[in-house]
Design a protein around this motif. Structure first.
Motif, PDB file in Angstrom:
ATOM      1  N   LYS A  16       0.569  -0.980   0.111  1.00 25.93           N
ATOM      2  CA  LYS A  16       0.345  -0.085  -0.027  1.00 25.93           C
ATOM      3  C   LYS A  16       1.038   1.421  -0.115  1.00 25.93           C
ATOM      4  N   ALA A  17       2.179   1.109   0.556  1.00 25.20           N
ATOM      5  CA  ALA A  17       2.612   2.048   0.424  1.00 25.20           C
ATOM      6  C   ALA A  17       3.079   2.653  -0.151  1.00 25.20           C
ATOM      7  N   VAL A  18       3.363   1.492  -1.065  1.00 20.01           N
ATOM      8  CA  VAL A  18       4.678   1.793  -2.300  1.00 20.01           C
ATOM      9  C   VAL A  18       3.148   2.773  -3.277  1.00 20.01           C
ATOM     10  N   ALA A  19       1.884   1.561  -3.453  1.00 16.97           N
ATOM     11  CA  ALA A  19       1.223   2.382  -4.055  1.00 16.97           C
ATOM     12  C   ALA A  19       1.362   3.798  -3.884  1.00 16.97           C
ATOM     13  N   ALA A  20       0.894   3.911  -2.603  1.00 17.97           N
ATOM     14  CA  ALA A  20       0.897   5.644  -2.797  1.00 17.97           C
ATOM     15  C   ALA A  20       2.129   6.050  -2.873  1.00 17.97           C
ATOM     16  N   ALA A  21       3.159   6.096  -3.101  1.00 16.41           N
ATOM     17  CA  ALA A  21       4.478   7.248  -3.535  1.00 16.41           C
ATOM     18  C   ALA A  21       4.834   6.400  -5.179  1.00 16.41           C
ATOM     19  N   LEU A  22       4.092   5.707  -5.115  1.00 12.35           N
ATOM     20  CA  LEU A  22       4.145   5.615  -6.856  1.00 12.35           C
ATOM     21  C   LEU A  22       3.220   7.064  -6.802  1.00 12.35           C
ATOM     22  N   VAL A  23       1.913   6.928  -6.745  1.00 14.28           N
ATOM     23  CA  VAL A  23       0.998   7.837  -7.292  1.00 14.28           C
ATOM     24  C   VAL A  23       1.459   9.297  -6.714  1.00 14.28           C
ATOM     25  N   ALA A  24       2.159   9.103  -5.632  1.00 17.79           N
ATOM     26  CA  ALA A  24       2.325  10.712  -5.447  1.00 17.79           C
ATOM     27  C   ALA A  24       3.949  11.313  -6.368  1.00 17.79           C
ATOM     28  N   LYS A  25       4.267   9.923  -7.287  1.00 16.15           N
ATOM     29  CA  LYS A  25       5.120  10.428  -8.367  1.00 16.15           C
ATOM     30  C   LYS A  25       4.498  10.470  -9.661  1.00 16.15           C
ATOM     31  N   GLY A  26       3.283  10.685  -9.534  1.00 19.77           N
ATOM     32  CA  GLY A  26       2.587  10.756 -11.123  1.00 19.77           C
ATOM     33  C   GLY A  26       2.464   9.786 -11.918  1.00 19.77           C
ATOM     34  N   TYR A  27       2.977   8.329 -11.660  1.00 22.13           N
ATOM     35  CA  TYR A  27       2.432   7.112 -12.171  1.00 22.13           C
ATOM     36  C   TYR A  27       1.062   6.914 -11.892  1.00 22.13           C
ATOM     37  N   GLN A  28       1.146   5.484 -13.193  1.00 25.97           N
ATOM     38  CA  GLN A  28      -0.576   5.369 -12.856  1.00 25.97           C
ATOM     39  C   GLN A  28      -0.427   4.155 -12.174  1.00 25.97           C
ATOM     40  N   VAL A  29      -1.502   3.040 -11.523  1.00 21.03           N
ATOM     41  CA  VAL A  29      -0.779   2.588 -10.355  1.00 21.03           C
ATOM     42  C   VAL A  29      -1.877   1.519 -10.478  1.00 21.03           C
ATOM     43  N   ILE A  30      -2.321   0.864 -10.707  1.00 25.97           N
ATOM     44  CA  ILE A  30      -2.562  -0.785 -10.474  1.00 25.97           C
ATOM     45  C   ILE A  30      -2.154  -1.467  -9.405  1.00 25.97           C
ATOM     46  N   GLY A  31      -3.859  -1.434  -8.190  1.00 26.77           N
ATOM     47  CA  GLY A  31      -2.939  -2.149  -6.836  1.00 26.77           C
ATOM     48  C   GLY A  31      -3.770  -4.416  -7.002  1.00 26.77           C
ATOM     49  N   THR A  32      -3.153  -4.523  -6.765  1.00 26.58           N
ATOM     50  CA  THR A  32      -4.049  -5.748  -6.472  1.00 26.58           C
ATOM     51  C   THR A  32      -4.219  -6.279  -4.943  1.00 26.58           C
ATOM     52  N   SER A  33      -5.598  -7.269  -4.759  1.00 29.83           N
ATOM     53  CA  SER A  33      -5.894  -7.140  -3.363  1.00 29.83           C
ATOM     54  C   SER A  33      -6.853  -8.271  -3.813  1.00 29.83           C
ATOM     55  N   ARG A  34      -6.330  -9.603  -2.954  1.00 24.25           N
ATOM     56  CA  ARG A  34      -7.262 -10.885  -3.202  1.00 24.25           C
ATOM     57  C   ARG A  34      -8.929 -10.468  -3.678  1.00 24.25           C
ATOM     58  N   LYS A  35      -9.770  -9.165  -2.470  1.00 24.03           N
ATOM     59  CA  LYS A  35     -10.603  -9.567  -2.786  1.00 24.03           C
ATOM     60  C   LYS A  35     -10.529  -7.813  -3.049  1.00 24.03           C
ATOM     61  N   PRO A  36     -11.067  -6.998  -4.100  1.00 22.74           N
ATOM     62  CA  PRO A  36     -10.636  -5.722  -3.943  1.00 22.74           C
ATOM     63  C   PRO A  36     -12.470  -5.269  -4.203  1.00 22.74           C
ATOM     64  N   GLU A  37     -13.441  -6.293  -4.262  1.00 25.92           N
ATOM     65  CA  GLU A  37     -14.770  -4.950  -4.216  1.00 25.92           C
ATOM     66  C   GLU A  37     -14.904  -5.071  -2.246  1.00 25.92           C
ATOM     67  N   SER A  38     -13.870  -5.721  -1.705  1.00 26.97           N
ATOM     68  CA  SER A  38     -14.912  -5.650   0.000  1.00 26.97           C
ATOM     69  C   SER A  38     -13.468  -5.045   1.242  1.00 26.97           C
ATOM     70  N   LEU A  39     -12.560  -4.345   0.238  1.00 27.38           N
ATOM     71  CA  LEU A  39     -11.479  -3.355   0.598  1.00 27.38           C
ATOM     72  C   LEU A  39     -11.984  -2.193   1.547  1.00 27.38           C
ATOM     73  N   ARG A  40     -11.718  -1.747   2.588  1.00 27.51           N
ATOM     74  CA  ARG A  40     -12.399  -0.620   3.142  1.00 27.51           C
ATOM     75  C   ARG A  40     -11.780   0.300   2.800  1.00 27.51           C
ATOM     76  N   ASP A  41     -12.072   1.509   2.756  1.00 24.47           N
ATOM     77  CA  ASP A  41     -11.198   3.093   2.482  1.00 24.47           C
ATOM     78  C   ASP A  41      -9.959   2.640   3.099  1.00 24.47           C
ATOM     79  N   GLU A  42      -9.887   2.757   4.272  1.00 24.94           N
ATOM     80  CA  GLU A  42      -8.948   3.066   4.569  1.00 24.94           C
ATOM     81  C   GLU A  42      -7.905   1.343   4.402  1.00 24.94           C
ATOM     82  N   GLN A  43      -8.015   0.696   3.887  1.00 24.52           N
ATOM     83  CA  GLN A  43      -7.333  -0.401   2.643  1.00 24.52           C
ATOM     84  C   GLN A  43      -6.509   0.529   1.570  1.00 24.52           C
ATOM     85  N   ARG A  44      -7.209   0.974   1.139  1.00 21.49           N
ATOM     86  CA  ARG A  44      -6.922   1.559  -0.017  1.00 21.49           C
ATOM     87  C   ARG A  44      -6.130   2.774  -0.105  1.00 21.49           C
TER      88      ARG A  44
END
Ligand SMILES: NC(=O)c1ccc[n+]([C@@H]2O[C@H](COP(=O)([O-])OP(=O)(O)OC[C@H]3O[C@@H](n4cnc5c(N)ncnc54)[C@H](OP(=O)(O)O)[C@@H]3O)[C@@H](O)[C@H]2O)c1
Length: 267
Positions: A16-44
Motif C-alpha cells: 500500500k505504501a509503495v502504491a501511494a508513493a508511486l501515485v505521488a510520483k505521477g505513475y498510473q498505479v494498478i494495485g492488487t488484492s484478493r478481494k478488491p471489492e471488500s476493501l475498506r477505505d483505509e485499505q485503499r
C-alpha cells in the motif's frame, strides 16, 4: 509520459505504501488484492485502481495478466510470512508459500517481460526479505522463498538489462506492518522445539513491532525503480548497511553466532 505500475498486495503494509508513493510520483498505479471489492477505505491507497489477484491461484494470475495492457513497472510485493521447525512444516503449507512468494511473482514477471523488452523500458522489483540473506531458525521455508526470489531476480537481470529492463531485489529488514498477525505458524503438539520456538517468535514479533515504517521501504523501492541502472539488491531497515558489511568481513560461523545471540538462542 505517464508510466504504469502494477503493485501486488497493495491493500496493506509495504504494498500500500509503495502504491501511494508511486501515485505521488505521477505513475498510473494498478494495485492488487484478493478481494478488491471488500476493501475498506483505509485499505485503499488513494488514486490506485484495485484489481483482483490471488497469487496462489494460477488461473487468477492468468486472468489478471491477460487484463493488463502496457506495464512499465511491476512490484512483486504480495507475500506471506511462515514459521515453524522444518521437520514440522506441512508439505502443503510449504508448497503454498512457494507458489505465493516465488512461483506467482515469477509467472507475473514472465507475463510482462516481453512487452517491456519490446518497448525498451521496464522495472521489476521483487520484494524479498533480509532473511533471504541472513537466515534464521524456524523460518526455513520463508528464508528459502526469499532467497529463491532473489536468485530469479539477480540472474534474469543479466538477460533483460541490455533491453532497458532492470530486475531488482529489495530486501527489507523488520517492518512494522500487520504481517506478523497474519503469519502462519506450525508447531506440533509436544514438539521438542516448543521452548526455543516460542521464545524466538516472541522476540521476532517484538523486533517487527519496533521495525521501520512501510513508507521507508517504499522510498527504497521507488529509488530502485527510478534509478537509471538499478542495483541488483537494495536493503533497508534492521541496520542493513552494517549487517551486509559484517557479512562481508566476518566468517560465516561468527555471523551465525551473532544472529543467534540477538534472538536469545543458544548455540
Ligand atoms: N513486514 C516485514 O517485516 C517484512 C520484512 C521483509 C519482507 N517483507 C515482505 O514484504 C511483502 C509485504 O509484506 P507486508 O509486511 O506489507 O505484509 P501485509 O501487510 O500482510 O500485506 C500483504 C499483502 O499481500 C497480499 N496477499 C496476501 N496473500 C495474497 C495472495 N494469496 N494473493 C495475492 N495477494 C496476497 C495482501 O492483500 P489481500 O489480503 O488484500 O489479498 C496484502 O496486501 C511480503 O512479500 C513480505 O514477505 C515484509
Amino acid at each position: 509520459m505517464v508510466r504504469t505500475a502494477v503493485v501486488t498486495g497493495a491493500s496493506s503494509g509495504i504494498g500500500k505504501a509503495v502504491a501511494a508513493a508511486l501515485v505521488a510520483k505521477g505513475y498510473q498505479v494498478i494495485g492488487t488484492s484478493r478481494k478488491p471489492e471488500s476493501l475498506r477505505d483505509e485499505q485503499r491507497a488513494p488514486g490506485v485502481e484495485y484489481r483482483a489477484l490471488d497469487v496462489t491461484d494460477t488461473a487468477s494470475i492468468s486472468t489478471f495478466a491477460a487484463g493488463l495492457d502496457v506495464v512499465d513497472v511491476l512490484v512483486n510485493n504480495a507475500g506471506e510470512s511462515q514459521a515453524g521447525p522444518l521437520a514440522e512444516l506441512p508439505d502443503d503449507a510449504v508448497a503454498r508459500l512457494f507458489q505465493l512468494n516465488v512461483l506467482g511473482p515469477v509467472a507475473l514477471t514472465r507475463a510482462v517481460l516481453p512487452g517491456m523488452r519490446e518497448r525498451r523500458f521496464g522495472r521489476v522489483v521483487m520484494v524479498g526479505s533480509m532473511l533471504g540473506s541472513f537466515p534464521m531458525p524456524y523460518r526455513s521455508s520463508y528464508v528459502a522463498t526469499k532467497a529463491a526470489l532473489r536468485g530469479f531476480a539477480t540472474a534474469a537481470r543479466f538477460e533483460e538489462s541490455p533491453f532497458g529492463v532492470w530486475i531488482t531485489a529489495v530486501e527489507p529488514g523488520q517492518v512494522n506492518t500487520g504481517l506478523r498477525e497474519r503469519r502462519t505458524k506450525y508447531l506440533t503438539e509436544n514438539s521438542p522445539h516448543t521452548t526455543d520456538f516460542t521464545a524466538f517468535m516472541a522476540k521476532l514479533d517484538q523486533k517487527q513491532g519496533e521495525g521501520i515504517t512501510p513508507a521507508k521501504v517504499a522510498e527504497t523501492v521507488v529509488r530502485a525503480i527510478e534509478a537509471n541502472r538499478p542495483k541488483p539488491l537494495y536493503a533497508v531497515g534492521s541496520a542493513a548497511p552494517v549487517m551486509f558489511l559484517l557479512r562481508r568481513v566476518l566468517p560465516r560461523s561468527v555471523m551465525e553466532r551473532l544472529i543467534a545471540r540477538s534472538y536469545g538462542l543458544s548455540r
